[in-house]
Scaffold this motif. Structure first.
Motif, mmCIF file in Angstrom:
data_model
loop_
_atom_site.group_PDB
_atom_site.id
_atom_site.type_symbol
_atom_site.label_atom_id
_atom_site.label_comp_id
_atom_site.label_asym_id
_atom_site.label_seq_id
_atom_site.Cartn_x
_atom_site.Cartn_y
_atom_site.Cartn_z
ATOM 1 N N GLN A 306 0.802 -1.272 -0.161
ATOM 2 C CA GLN A 306 0.023 0.054 0.093
ATOM 3 C C GLN A 306 0.800 1.175 -0.213
ATOM 4 O OE1 GLN A 306 -3.138 0.758 -0.349
ATOM 5 N NE2 GLN A 306 -3.553 -1.710 -0.784
ATOM 6 N N SER A 307 1.988 1.237 0.893
ATOM 7 C CA SER A 307 2.910 2.286 0.775
ATOM 8 C C SER A 307 3.274 2.621 -0.416
ATOM 9 C CB SER A 307 3.989 2.114 1.732
ATOM 10 O OG SER A 307 4.686 0.967 1.323
ATOM 11 N N GLU A 308 3.744 1.571 -1.399
ATOM 12 C CA GLU A 308 4.121 1.680 -2.807
ATOM 13 C C GLU A 308 3.020 2.400 -3.562
ATOM 14 O OE1 GLU A 308 7.324 -1.865 -2.710
ATOM 15 O OE2 GLU A 308 5.403 -2.294 -3.250
ATOM 16 N N LEU A 309 1.914 2.153 -3.448
ATOM 17 C CA LEU A 309 0.891 2.666 -4.420
ATOM 18 C C LEU A 309 0.790 4.137 -3.885
ATOM 19 C CD1 LEU A 309 -1.923 -0.248 -3.959
ATOM 20 C CD2 LEU A 309 -0.257 0.377 -5.986
ATOM 21 N N ARG A 310 1.026 4.463 -2.802
ATOM 22 C CA ARG A 310 0.795 5.844 -2.472
ATOM 23 C C ARG A 310 2.154 6.661 -2.599
ATOM 24 N NH1 ARG A 310 -1.655 3.377 2.161
ATOM 25 N NH2 ARG A 310 0.530 3.607 3.295
ATOM 26 N N ARG A 311 3.303 6.039 -2.897
ATOM 27 C CA ARG A 311 4.369 6.702 -3.004
ATOM 28 C C ARG A 311 4.440 7.367 -4.476
ATOM 29 N NH1 ARG A 311 9.261 2.802 -2.801
ATOM 30 N NH2 ARG A 311 8.282 2.223 -0.687
ATOM 31 N N ALA A 312 4.994 8.856 -4.363
ATOM 32 C CA ALA A 312 4.814 9.564 -5.600
ATOM 33 C C ALA A 312 6.342 9.237 -6.552
ATOM 34 C CB ALA A 312 4.993 10.741 -5.275
ATOM 35 N N THR A 313 6.200 8.590 -7.593
ATOM 36 C CA THR A 313 7.142 8.507 -8.562
ATOM 37 C C THR A 313 6.604 9.032 -9.955
ATOM 38 O OG1 THR A 313 6.615 6.381 -9.740
ATOM 39 C CG2 THR A 313 7.791 6.300 -7.572
ATOM 40 N N PRO A 314 7.493 9.348 -10.693
ATOM 41 C CA PRO A 314 6.974 9.577 -12.222
ATOM 42 C C PRO A 314 6.032 8.815 -12.880
ATOM 43 C CG PRO A 314 9.551 10.400 -11.862
ATOM 44 C CD PRO A 314 9.001 9.407 -10.779
#
Length: 384
Positions: A306-314
């Motif tokens: 879930q943290s990766e789904l929320r983490r901002a990347t380009p």
């Protein structure tokens, strides 16, 4: 008396000419007639061989009826010195003239042994296979992973044969990094690739290569093919397609490629993303999140957090608006065509359905029911 002798000699010569003409006509007829071969064979012509050796081999195989006519025909058509080494597929009933054409035409072998270097999304493999002339299908002789400590004897044997063919098979959806790494395992190629090509710029396909070809040249061939496919698709795009350039089209196609492995679904998956772009909705697709983590260098090998789904990347389309800045893989022709010609649907959601495909939905309520069903399937699989 001399007149009588001269008359007999003349008669004899006339008869001889007629007989010789008849023999020539018969030879021509035999040379061009349907041959006795009852099923296809693979004829291997060794380097340094000659027409006499080839004719003997063909007679032993039952492919020709007369070796002398075969050799005379080759000589008469000025092809006696044009014999090419290789493995040639001789079809059922091939005439002598057709066989002569096969073994003197040149080009890549049409049968025999082939080594295929497969570059896949999750794995790569080297396969040694041989064409069965009777069925025109390849039969696997050996398969192993690149970098294996021991290679099969079948592979070592064919490496010493001049007529062995080599092919690189690139799967749809692989990344440019994976292709470069895969090319390193193709030990018949030469040279290095100093820079990973732009993501999406390499066309997944099957490429025949020869010993000594450069890796850079193979990359250039893949790029030229992808550019041609992309330009052709861009020319056929509808006016209302919500992408502004061929580059954006390639990005969209790469997302479609990574979202489904079911060919029949590409149009529906494309329609979901097109509908979302038109509505100003975020694409919210997991493969873009994964690319933001791996940058295309290898496989994540686990589920997303879930943290990766929320983490901002380009590339995280749960966070960014519209399309990511680059493709996330190298899409095949079918996905590029689906991006410019999506199915006409009202779908704006989809989720896995447990069969390898997806359940599509028009509303959030319908989608939530599909998601709940997928969770049940996942739970059942864990229990099993």
């Amino acid at each position: 008396m001399w007149r009588h002798i001269a008359s007999n000699v003349l008669t004899f010569l006339v008869v001889l000419v007629f007989l010789l003409g008849g023999v020539i006509l018969w030879g021509q007829s035999e040379y061009n007639a349907r041959g006795p071969l009852e099923e296809p064979i693979c004829l291997r012509v060794e380097r340094g061989s000659n027409m006499r050796a080839v004719s003997r081999k063909l007679q032993n195989e039952g492919a020709i009826s007369n070796g002398t006519i075969f050799r005379v025909g080759a000589d008469y058509t000025n092809k006696n010195s044009q014999l090419k080494a290789g493995s040639w597929l001789v079809p059922e009933g091939a005439s002598m003239s057709e066989i002569i054409d096969l073994v003197t035409r040149g080009g890549a072998s049409t049968c025999g042994t082939e080594v295929v270097y497969r570059i896949g999304v999750t794995d790569s493999e080297i396969e040694v296979r041989e064409l069965d002339p009777a069925t025109n299908r390849y039969v696997e002789k050996a398969a192993f992973k690149p970098g294996a400590e021991e290679t099969p004897d079948a592979y070592e044997t064919v490496r010493d044969q001049a007529d062995t063919r080599y092919r690189i098979a690139v799967a749809e959806g692989v990344t440019s990094w994976q292709i470069v790494e895969g090319l390193k395992a193709v030990d018949v190629l030469a040279g290095e690739v100093t820079k990973t090509p732009p993501e999406g710029s390499l066309a997944p396909d099957s490429y025949e290569v020869r010993t000594g070809d450069s890796r850079a040249a193979v990359i250039e061939k893949m790029q030229a093919k992808q550019e041609a496919i992309l330009n052709e698709a861009w020319e056929k795009r509808p006016d209302d397609l919500p992408v502004n350039s061929p580059d954006e089209l390639l990005i969209l196609a790469s997302i479609i490629e990574k979202e489904t492995g079911v060919p029949e679904e590409r149009g529906q998956v494309a329609s979901v993303f097109i509908n979302r772009l038109r509505a100003g909705m975020r694409l919210q697709t997991d493969p873009t999140v994964i690319y933001g983590i791996t940058k295309g260098e290898g496989v994540l090998g686990r589920g997303l957090r879930q943290s990766e789904l929320r983490r901002a990347t380009p590339w995280n389309t749960y966070v960014i608006e519209g399309l990511p800045p680059t493709p996330i893989a190298n899409p095949g022709r079918a996905s590029i065509e689906a991006a410019v010609d999506p199915a006409e649907t009202d779908f704006i959601f989809f989720v896995a359905d447990g069969t390898g495909g997806h359940a599509f939905a028009r509303t959030l309520d319908e989608h939530n029911r599909n998601v709940a069903r997928w969770r049940e399937i996942e739970a059942e699989r864990k229990t099993d």
